[in-house]
Design a protein around this motif. Structure first.
Motif, PDB file in Angstrom:
ATOM      1  N   LEU A  92     -28.285  11.970  28.641  1.00 38.05           N
ATOM      2  CA  LEU A  92     -27.728  13.287  28.942  1.00 38.05           C
ATOM      3  C   LEU A  92     -27.326  13.428  30.402  1.00 38.05           C
ATOM      4  O   LEU A  92     -26.410  14.198  30.715  1.00 38.05           O
ATOM      5  CB  LEU A  92     -28.732  14.377  28.568  1.00 38.05           C
ATOM      6  N   TRP A  93     -27.998  12.710  31.312  1.00 35.72           N
ATOM      7  CA  TRP A  93     -27.589  12.848  32.719  1.00 35.72           C
ATOM      8  C   TRP A  93     -26.948  11.583  33.280  1.00 35.72           C
ATOM      9  O   TRP A  93     -26.299  11.621  34.325  1.00 35.72           O
ATOM     10  CB  TRP A  93     -28.780  13.259  33.583  1.00 35.72           C
ATOM     11  N   GLN A  94     -27.087  10.442  32.594  1.00 35.93           N
ATOM     12  CA  GLN A  94     -26.469   9.198  33.080  1.00 35.93           C
ATOM     13  C   GLN A  94     -25.190   8.844  32.329  1.00 35.93           C
ATOM     14  O   GLN A  94     -24.485   7.932  32.748  1.00 35.93           O
ATOM     15  CB  GLN A  94     -27.460   8.037  32.923  1.00 35.93           C
ATOM     16  N   GLY A  95     -24.907   9.539  31.251  1.00 40.13           N
ATOM     17  CA  GLY A  95     -23.852   9.064  30.373  1.00 40.13           C
ATOM     18  C   GLY A  95     -22.483   9.666  30.570  1.00 40.13           C
ATOM     19  O   GLY A  95     -21.589   9.414  29.771  1.00 40.13           O
ATOM     20  N   TRP A  96     -22.273  10.479  31.605  1.00 40.81           N
ATOM     21  CA  TRP A  96     -20.990  11.178  31.737  1.00 40.81           C
ATOM     22  C   TRP A  96     -20.120  10.637  32.857  1.00 40.81           C
ATOM     23  O   TRP A  96     -19.037  11.175  33.111  1.00 40.81           O
ATOM     24  CB  TRP A  96     -21.255  12.664  32.007  1.00 40.81           C
ATOM     25  N   TRP A  97     -20.556   9.570  33.545  1.00 42.52           N
ATOM     26  CA  TRP A  97     -19.926   9.222  34.811  1.00 42.52           C
ATOM     27  C   TRP A  97     -18.855   8.161  34.690  1.00 42.52           C
ATOM     28  O   TRP A  97     -18.750   7.271  35.535  1.00 42.52           O
ATOM     29  CB  TRP A  97     -21.008   8.805  35.817  1.00 42.52           C
ATOM     30  N   SER A  98     -18.050   8.223  33.667  1.00 41.91           N
ATOM     31  CA  SER A  98     -16.833   7.419  33.560  1.00 41.91           C
ATOM     32  C   SER A  98     -15.924   8.098  32.540  1.00 41.91           C
ATOM     33  O   SER A  98     -16.412   8.874  31.697  1.00 41.91           O
ATOM     34  CB  SER A  98     -17.132   5.977  33.130  1.00 41.91           C
ATOM     35  N   PRO A  99     -14.618   7.885  32.605  1.00 41.42           N
ATOM     36  CA  PRO A  99     -13.709   8.613  31.692  1.00 41.42           C
ATOM     37  C   PRO A  99     -14.042   8.393  30.222  1.00 41.42           C
ATOM     38  O   PRO A  99     -14.132   9.350  29.451  1.00 41.42           O
ATOM     39  CB  PRO A  99     -12.326   8.048  32.061  1.00 41.42           C
TER      40      PRO A  99
END
Length: 243
Positions: A92-99
């Motif tokens: 939930l907090w590590q999985g959004w940092w790439s398109p």
């Protein structure tokens, strides 16, 4: 010539067997390699039973790269829930940092719902070689989940709130004029902004009237015509100057 030992008693089997001294002595669990369900394995983390085979997944977005994580095994109820909650919380907090992670992260979280349901159907673990993991707080009570869910919840509430506000406040369009009222024009004649004003006020500029048969159904010479939106019934409103 030595006398051979007597054969074991035919009923002395299982966890209680006749020892050299004669009485039945309890043997430790597992002395015969027994298992609640022979041929199947217990939890891969603590050895407890019952256990369900499952794969819990995680995802990390690394700006231009991505990592797909997984934990496989059979898991007992507590170890499975602990693994699911830890890996989903990290996602939930590590999985959004790439398109592409904007798509991969929701898919990963949805895929984990299947193992979660399987773990919750299991009975409490028992018989392990070590204590089972502590499942900890539910996923939706953890800080990463709150950081993600709070803006989503606010966004979901904003849409109906705006619709309700629009219904309560109403349309800010022109109000219908009635014959005999006095108005002033705060705009220009190409974009009228007629405001009802007390006829005794020095700010009143025009008096509203309706065409009569004497004028042939049109406004009198020197009168102005209000725009149609000030007359929803499509009746012509004439504006007679007060000075």
């Amino acid at each position: 010539m030595a006398t051979p030992p007597p054969p074991p008693h035919p009923h002395a089997t299982g966890p209680y067997a006749a020892g050299p001294a004669g009485p039945c002595v309890p043997q430790p669990y597992g002395a015969y390699g027994s298992h609640p369900q022979p041929g199947r394995y217990g939890c891969s983390l603590c050895g407890a039973w019952p256990a369900a085979p499952a794969t819990v997944r995680g995802h990390q977005g690394l700006i231009v790269l991505m990592r797909f994580l997984s934990a496989r095994g059979p898991f007992c109820r507590d170890c499975g829930l602990a693994t699911y909650r830890r890996m989903s919380s990290d996602t939930l907090w590590q999985g959004w940092w790439s398109p592409l992670s904007l798509v991969a992260t929701p898919v990963t979280l949805l895929m984990n719902l299947g193992p979660r349901a399987a773990f919750r159907r299991l009975a409490p673990p028992s018989g392990g070689f070590r204590p089972a993991l502590d499942p900890g707080k539910p996923l939706w009570c953890r800080a990463p989940a709150l950081l993600v869910l709070t803006p989503l919840a606010l966004l979901a509430l904003a849409v109906p709130a705006l619709l309700l506000l629009g219904l309560v406040v109403g349309d800010d369009g022109p109000r219908p004029l009635q014959s005999g009222q006095c108005v002033r024009n705060d705009g220009d004649w190409s974009d009228q902004e007629l405001v009802v004003t007390d006829c005794s006020s020095p700010r009143a500029e025009y008096k509203v009237s309706r065409p009569t048969a004497a004028t042939g159904g049109t406004c009198a010479p020197g009168d102005y015509v209000a725009r149609p939106e000030y007359s929803p019934d499509l009746t012509l409103n004439c504006l007679t100057p007060l000075r």
